[in-house]
Design a protein around this motif. Structure first.
Motif, PDB file in Angstrom:
ATOM      1  N   PRO A   1      41.460  53.871  82.460  1.00 42.28           N
ATOM      2  CA  PRO A   1      40.270  53.265  82.688  1.00 42.28           C
ATOM      3  C   PRO A   1      39.373  54.272  82.980  1.00 42.28           C
ATOM      4  N   VAL A   2      38.426  54.224  82.848  1.00 45.19           N
ATOM      5  CA  VAL A   2      37.078  55.448  83.279  1.00 45.19           C
ATOM      6  C   VAL A   2      36.063  55.092  84.003  1.00 45.19           C
ATOM      7  N   LEU A   3      35.672  54.067  83.745  1.00 45.43           N
ATOM      8  CA  LEU A   3      34.736  52.987  84.721  1.00 45.43           C
ATOM      9  C   LEU A   3      35.117  52.439  85.838  1.00 45.43           C
ATOM     10  N   LEU A   4      36.250  52.038  85.903  1.00 41.98           N
ATOM     11  CA  LEU A   4      36.207  51.358  87.264  1.00 41.98           C
ATOM     12  C   LEU A   4      37.607  51.552  87.163  1.00 41.98           C
ATOM     13  N   ARG A   5      37.918  52.957  88.617  1.00 43.45           N
ATOM     14  CA  ARG A   5      39.587  53.384  88.670  1.00 43.45           C
ATOM     15  C   ARG A   5      40.272  53.074  89.927  1.00 43.45           C
ATOM     16  N   THR A   6      41.367  53.071  89.801  1.00 40.38           N
ATOM     17  CA  THR A   6      42.484  52.742  90.954  1.00 40.38           C
ATOM     18  C   THR A   6      42.404  53.709  92.252  1.00 40.38           C
ATOM     19  N   VAL A   7      41.924  53.711  93.236  1.00 38.78           N
ATOM     20  CA  VAL A   7      42.272  54.461  93.732  1.00 38.78           C
ATOM     21  C   VAL A   7      43.538  54.443  94.624  1.00 38.78           C
ATOM     22  N   ARG A   8      44.465  54.639  95.308  1.00 38.71           N
ATOM     23  CA  ARG A   8      45.714  54.888  95.511  1.00 38.71           C
ATOM     24  C   ARG A   8      45.653  54.556  96.934  1.00 38.71           C
ATOM     25  N   LEU A   9      46.042  53.455  97.340  1.00 41.11           N
ATOM     26  CA  LEU A   9      46.926  52.932  98.812  1.00 41.11           C
ATOM     27  C   LEU A   9      45.053  52.669  99.601  1.00 41.11           C
ATOM     28  N   GLY A  10      43.612  53.034  98.392  1.00 37.67           N
ATOM     29  CA  GLY A  10      42.600  52.752  99.215  1.00 37.67           C
ATOM     30  C   GLY A  10      41.476  51.111  98.380  1.00 37.67           C
ATOM     31  N   GLY A  11      42.100  51.758  96.933  1.00 35.76           N
ATOM     32  CA  GLY A  11      41.387  49.952  96.007  1.00 35.76           C
ATOM     33  C   GLY A  11      40.756  50.701  95.503  1.00 35.76           C
ATOM     34  N   TYR A  12      39.874  50.308  95.006  1.00 33.04           N
ATOM     35  CA  TYR A  12      39.154  50.744  93.812  1.00 33.04           C
ATOM     36  C   TYR A  12      37.728  51.118  93.614  1.00 33.04           C
ATOM     37  N   ILE A  13      36.787  52.342  92.786  1.00 31.31           N
ATOM     38  CA  ILE A  13      35.399  52.759  92.652  1.00 31.31           C
ATOM     39  C   ILE A  13      34.995  52.620  91.370  1.00 31.31           C
ATOM     40  N   PHE A  14      34.006  52.370  90.940  1.00 33.40           N
ATOM     41  CA  PHE A  14      33.060  53.015  89.922  1.00 33.40           C
ATOM     42  C   PHE A  14      32.757  53.596  90.064  1.00 33.40           C
ATOM     43  N   THR A  15      32.965  53.726  88.814  1.00 30.71           N
ATOM     44  CA  THR A  15      32.247  55.715  88.901  1.00 30.71           C
ATOM     45  C   THR A  15      30.833  56.089  88.037  1.00 30.71           C
TER      46      THR A  15
END
Length: 253
Positions: free
Chosen positions: A233-247
């Motif tokens: 995924p490029v638009l909706l990425r996983t952030v380790r130990l953090g959650g998710y980010i929409f780029t």
């Protein structure tokens, strides 16, 4: 025109209170259907019952419903197959009923497009509360007008009022209630890491199963729809130990 808007607002407010919602119960156990139907009717909803997928199809041809309560074990086509078929062409909220209690069954229900999942035996009061929660999230809320503008990202278009997602070719893409709410939350918080707990606060997406797994399932399904490669995924990425980010860069239309 002003009068039409006022009437629309009153209709939305009435529906948010449970008045006039049309519910289709697809359940072959007529005693369960009767009890649930009476409970929902007492809460101001309009109920129709179908005992099979065939009867459901006939009901949907004749009437538009705000939510479908769908049993898994049905004669002929089972509820999971029906859910998958419905989700391919409609965004109507689907709450599934089953006598199966294993986590894998709940997760599979989410993966094929169910919005919530309740196991038998269930409390009619709890089930009514879940139905109300799903219906409120799909209703037009007057106090949300300032957040009603259409959002665009990478050629995609997200309409909060019509609750529709269109791809870059302008084709409508079906989403579940929770998928739409999650994507809307990401668009409104683009560039910011959102934890699972924050996402649950925005969307109540964990109703149908274990919290972390529920959010992950919905996000996986969103990726399958908006990413070129859901595995990378490029638009909706996983952030380790953090959650998710929409780029993506999100703009108001």
């Amino acid at each position: 025109m002003a009068q039409r808007r006022h009437q629309s607002d009153l209709s939305a407010e009435a529906k948010s209170a449970g008045q006039g919602w049309r519910i289709l119960i697809v359940e072959d156990d007529l005693e369960i259907a009767r009890i649930l139907g009476e409970t929902l009717t007492d809460n101001g909803m309009i109920v129709e019952v179908a005992e099979s997928g065939v009867q459901m199809n006939a009901a949907l041809r004749n009437q538009k419903f705000d939510l479908i309560v769908l049993d898994v074990m049905l004669p002929g086509e089972n509820g999971l197959s029906i859910c998958r078929r419905l989700r391919a062409k409609t965004n109507v909220p689907i709450l599934m009923l089953t006598a199966l209690g294993e986590e894998i069954d709940r997760i599979f229900g989410l993966e094929i497009g169910a919005d919530d999942y309740v196991t038998k035996p269930f409390s009619a009061r709890e089930l009514t509360a879940r139905i109300r929660a799903l219906l409120r999230r799909t209703a037009y809320a007057p106090d949300e007008r300032d957040r009603s503008k259409v959002l665009r990202f990478n050629g995609w278009r997200l309409d909060p009022i019509r609750r529709q997602l269109h791809d870059p070719s302008n084709a409508r893409v079906a989403t579940t209630t929770h998928e739409f709410d999650l994507l809307l939350a990401f668009c409104r918080n683009a560039g910011r890491v959102l934890s699972r707990e924050e996402l649950l606060g925005e969307t109540h997406a964990g109703l149908a199963g274990p919290i972390e797994r529920s959010v992950d399932v919905h996000i996986s399904r969103i990726r399958q729809k908006i990413e070129k490669d859901a595995r990378d995924p490029v638009l909706l990425r996983t952030v380790r130990l953090g959650g998710y980010i929409f780029t993506a860069t999100v703009e108001e239309a």
